[in-house]
Design a protein around this motif. Structure first.
Motif, PDB file in Angstrom:
ATOM      1  N   LEU A 103       0.844  -1.202   0.000  1.00 29.86           N
ATOM      2  CA  LEU A 103       0.000   0.000   0.000  1.00 29.86           C
ATOM      3  C   LEU A 103       0.877   1.248   0.000  1.00 29.86           C
ATOM      4  CD1 LEU A 103      -2.657   1.558   0.228  1.00 29.86           C
ATOM      5  CD2 LEU A 103      -2.590   1.148   2.695  1.00 29.86           C
ATOM      6  N   LEU A 104       1.918   1.257   0.796  1.00 29.75           N
ATOM      7  CA  LEU A 104       2.815   2.402   0.850  1.00 29.75           C
ATOM      8  C   LEU A 104       3.418   2.686  -0.523  1.00 29.75           C
ATOM      9  CD1 LEU A 104       4.253   4.620   2.432  1.00 29.75           C
ATOM     10  CD2 LEU A 104       6.017   2.932   3.016  1.00 29.75           C
ATOM     11  N   ASP A 105       3.865   1.644  -1.218  1.00 27.05           N
ATOM     12  CA  ASP A 105       4.413   1.817  -2.567  1.00 27.05           C
ATOM     13  C   ASP A 105       3.384   2.451  -3.496  1.00 27.05           C
ATOM     14  OD1 ASP A 105       6.847   0.613  -1.844  1.00 27.05           O
ATOM     15  OD2 ASP A 105       6.113  -1.381  -2.391  1.00 27.05           O
ATOM     16  N   HIS A 106       2.147   1.999  -3.391  1.00 27.81           N
ATOM     17  CA  HIS A 106       1.089   2.570  -4.223  1.00 27.81           C
ATOM     18  C   HIS A 106       0.915   4.060  -3.922  1.00 27.81           C
ATOM     19  CE1 HIS A 106       0.027  -1.563  -5.081  1.00 27.81           C
ATOM     20  NE2 HIS A 106      -0.823  -1.136  -5.995  1.00 27.81           N
ATOM     21  N   LEU A 107       0.843   4.395  -2.649  1.00 30.22           N
ATOM     22  CA  LEU A 107       0.617   5.791  -2.273  1.00 30.22           C
ATOM     23  C   LEU A 107       1.778   6.677  -2.693  1.00 30.22           C
ATOM     24  CD1 LEU A 107      -0.995   5.287   1.243  1.00 30.22           C
ATOM     25  CD2 LEU A 107      -2.144   5.709  -0.944  1.00 30.22           C
ATOM     26  N   MET A 108       2.981   6.129  -2.707  1.00 27.52           N
ATOM     27  CA  MET A 108       4.155   6.904  -3.119  1.00 27.52           C
ATOM     28  C   MET A 108       4.253   7.047  -4.636  1.00 27.52           C
ATOM     29  SD  MET A 108       5.485   7.762  -0.258  1.00 27.52           S
ATOM     30  CE  MET A 108       7.091   8.370  -0.687  1.00 27.52           C
ATOM     31  N   ASN A 109       3.610   6.148  -5.387  1.00 30.70           N
ATOM     32  CA  ASN A 109       3.731   6.161  -6.843  1.00 30.70           C
ATOM     33  C   ASN A 109       2.504   6.677  -7.589  1.00 30.70           C
ATOM     34  OD1 ASN A 109       6.404   4.846  -7.738  1.00 30.70           O
ATOM     35  ND2 ASN A 109       5.715   3.583  -6.041  1.00 30.70           N
ATOM     36  N   TYR A 110       1.351   6.639  -6.966  1.00 27.82           N
ATOM     37  CA  TYR A 110       0.147   7.126  -7.635  1.00 27.82           C
ATOM     38  C   TYR A 110       0.109   8.644  -7.650  1.00 27.82           C
ATOM     39  CZ  TYR A 110      -2.523   2.784  -8.242  1.00 27.82           C
ATOM     40  OH  TYR A 110      -2.977   1.570  -8.667  1.00 27.82           O
ATOM     41  N   ASP A 111      -0.625   9.191  -8.624  1.00 22.12           N
ATOM     42  CA  ASP A 111      -0.847  10.626  -8.586  1.00 22.12           C
ATOM     43  C   ASP A 111      -1.861  10.914  -7.473  1.00 22.12           C
ATOM     44  OD1 ASP A 111      -3.295   9.874  -9.661  1.00 22.12           O
ATOM     45  OD2 ASP A 111      -2.985  10.853 -11.582  1.00 22.12           O
ATOM     46  N   ALA A 112      -2.030  12.167  -7.127  1.00 27.19           N
ATOM     47  CA  ALA A 112      -2.848  12.538  -5.966  1.00 27.19           C
ATOM     48  C   ALA A 112      -4.278  11.995  -6.024  1.00 27.19           C
ATOM     49  CB  ALA A 112      -2.839  14.049  -5.785  1.00 27.19           C
ATOM     50  N   PRO A 113      -5.011  12.126  -7.135  1.00 28.22           N
ATOM     51  CA  PRO A 113      -6.391  11.609  -7.137  1.00 28.22           C
ATOM     52  C   PRO A 113      -6.471  10.098  -6.918  1.00 28.22           C
ATOM     53  CG  PRO A 113      -6.099  13.164  -8.934  1.00 28.22           C
ATOM     54  CD  PRO A 113      -4.730  12.894  -8.359  1.00 28.22           C
ATOM     55  N   GLU A 114      -5.603   9.325  -7.574  1.00 22.70           N
ATOM     56  CA  GLU A 114      -5.623   7.877  -7.389  1.00 22.70           C
ATOM     57  C   GLU A 114      -5.205   7.505  -5.967  1.00 22.70           C
ATOM     58  OE1 GLU A 114      -3.071   6.696 -10.627  1.00 22.70           O
ATOM     59  OE2 GLU A 114      -4.764   5.739 -11.630  1.00 22.70           O
ATOM     60  N   GLY A 115      -4.184   8.156  -5.460  1.00 24.03           N
ATOM     61  CA  GLY A 115      -3.732   7.887  -4.099  1.00 24.03           C
ATOM     62  C   GLY A 115      -4.798   8.196  -3.072  1.00 24.03           C
ATOM     63  N   LEU A 116      -5.503   9.289  -3.261  1.00 26.62           N
ATOM     64  CA  LEU A 116      -6.575   9.661  -2.335  1.00 26.62           C
ATOM     65  C   LEU A 116      -7.719   8.658  -2.413  1.00 26.62           C
ATOM     66  CD1 LEU A 116      -7.657  11.629  -0.257  1.00 26.62           C
ATOM     67  CD2 LEU A 116      -8.547  13.024  -2.139  1.00 26.62           C
ATOM     68  N   ARG A 117      -8.053   8.216  -3.620  1.00 28.14           N
ATOM     69  CA  ARG A 117      -9.108   7.206  -3.762  1.00 28.14           C
ATOM     70  C   ARG A 117      -8.730   5.922  -3.043  1.00 28.14           C
ATOM     71  NH1 ARG A 117      -9.534   6.399  -9.763  1.00 28.14           N
ATOM     72  NH2 ARG A 117     -10.579   4.470  -9.179  1.00 28.14           N
ATOM     73  N   LEU A 118      -7.479   5.476  -3.215  1.00 30.71           N
ATOM     74  CA  LEU A 118      -7.043   4.238  -2.577  1.00 30.71           C
ATOM     75  C   LEU A 118      -6.985   4.399  -1.056  1.00 30.71           C
ATOM     76  CD1 LEU A 118      -6.079   1.336  -2.863  1.00 30.71           C
ATOM     77  CD2 LEU A 118      -3.750   2.206  -3.146  1.00 30.71           C
ATOM     78  N   ALA A 119      -6.463   5.502  -0.573  1.00 33.07           N
ATOM     79  CA  ALA A 119      -6.382   5.736   0.869  1.00 33.07           C
ATOM     80  C   ALA A 119      -7.783   5.831   1.492  1.00 33.07           C
ATOM     81  CB  ALA A 119      -5.594   7.008   1.156  1.00 33.07           C
ATOM     82  N   THR A 120      -8.699   6.488   0.801  1.00 37.48           N
ATOM     83  CA  THR A 120     -10.075   6.603   1.305  1.00 37.48           C
ATOM     84  C   THR A 120     -10.750   5.247   1.320  1.00 37.48           C
ATOM     85  OG1 THR A 120     -10.216   8.866   0.479  1.00 37.48           O
ATOM     86  CG2 THR A 120     -12.296   7.746   0.961  1.00 37.48           C
ATOM     87  N   ALA A 121     -10.575   4.482   0.255  1.00 35.59           N
ATOM     88  CA  ALA A 121     -11.161   3.143   0.204  1.00 35.59           C
ATOM     89  C   ALA A 121     -10.600   2.279   1.330  1.00 35.59           C
ATOM     90  CB  ALA A 121     -10.909   2.498  -1.151  1.00 35.59           C
ATOM     91  N   GLU A 122      -9.297   2.372   1.558  1.00 29.30           N
ATOM     92  CA  GLU A 122      -8.680   1.581   2.632  1.00 29.30           C
ATOM     93  C   GLU A 122      -9.299   1.926   3.981  1.00 29.30           C
ATOM     94  OE1 GLU A 122      -6.288   0.485   5.910  1.00 29.30           O
ATOM     95  OE2 GLU A 122      -6.487   2.560   5.300  1.00 29.30           O
ATOM     96  N   MET A 123      -9.538   3.201   4.218  1.00 27.79           N
ATOM     97  CA  MET A 123     -10.126   3.612   5.498  1.00 27.79           C
ATOM     98  C   MET A 123     -11.558   3.115   5.646  1.00 27.79           C
ATOM     99  SD  MET A 123      -7.674   4.917   6.939  1.00 27.79           S
ATOM    100  CE  MET A 123      -8.011   5.943   8.310  1.00 27.79           C
ATOM    101  N   MET A 124     -12.291   3.026   4.550  1.00 24.85           N
ATOM    102  CA  MET A 124     -13.664   2.530   4.606  1.00 24.85           C
ATOM    103  C   MET A 124     -13.709   1.003   4.704  1.00 24.85           C
ATOM    104  SD  MET A 124     -15.761   5.036   4.629  1.00 24.85           S
ATOM    105  CE  MET A 124     -17.268   4.111   4.351  1.00 24.85           C
ATOM    106  N   VAL A 125     -12.844   0.339   3.964  1.00 21.19           N
ATOM    107  CA  VAL A 125     -12.862  -1.123   3.907  1.00 21.19           C
ATOM    108  C   VAL A 125     -12.272  -1.737   5.169  1.00 21.19           C
ATOM    109  CG1 VAL A 125     -11.900  -3.115   2.678  1.00 21.19           C
ATOM    110  CG2 VAL A 125     -12.863  -1.210   1.396  1.00 21.19           C
ATOM    111  N   GLN A 126     -11.244  -1.134   5.707  1.00 20.78           N
ATOM    112  CA  GLN A 126     -10.595  -1.685   6.889  1.00 20.78           C
ATOM    113  C   GLN A 126     -11.255  -1.145   8.104  1.00 20.78           C
ATOM    114  OE1 GLN A 126      -8.111  -4.067   6.729  1.00 20.78           O
ATOM    115  NE2 GLN A 126      -8.464  -4.080   4.559  1.00 20.78           N
TER     116      GLN A 126
END
Length: 100
Positions: free
Chosen positions: A77-100
């Motif tokens: 997940l950290l690698d994704h957040l460091m490599n994605y652009d801001a909109p994709e990273g925010l979508r993934l981080a938000t989804a993680e907070m909702m799913v977990q």
């Protein structure tokens, strides 16, 4: 924090001791209520906070982002957040907070 390099942010399975269930199975009954007596009959305008379908859409969005790009197939997940652009990273981080 260790979880950002070890956990799958889209995993909805929950297993602890003898309980094996999915996260939405545990939270949707509470989040789909339209009125909470324990909160002085607080109402949410006749709409639930979150439906199962909405939860499934968030999970699907997470799965569409996590380990789907060639260079991130085995990334954390950290690698994704460091490599994605801001909109994709925010979508993934938000989804993680909702799913977990």
């Amino acid at each position: 924090e260790p979880w950002v390099t070890k956990q799958n942010p889209c995993d909805i399975e929950y297993a602890e001791d003898l309980i094996t269930d999915t996260y939405p199975d545990m939270i949707i009954p509470t989040l789909s209520k339209m009125k909470y007596a324990s909160l002085n009959n607080l109402e949410f305008g006749g709409q639930p906070l979150l439906t199962r379908e909405e939860f499934d859409m968030i999970t699907h969005d997470c799965l569409s982002l996590y380990q789907t790009k060639k260079k991130l197939r085995s990334a954390t997940l950290l690698d994704h957040l460091m490599n994605y652009d801001a909109p994709e990273g925010l979508r993934l981080a938000t989804a993680e907070m909702m799913v977990q």
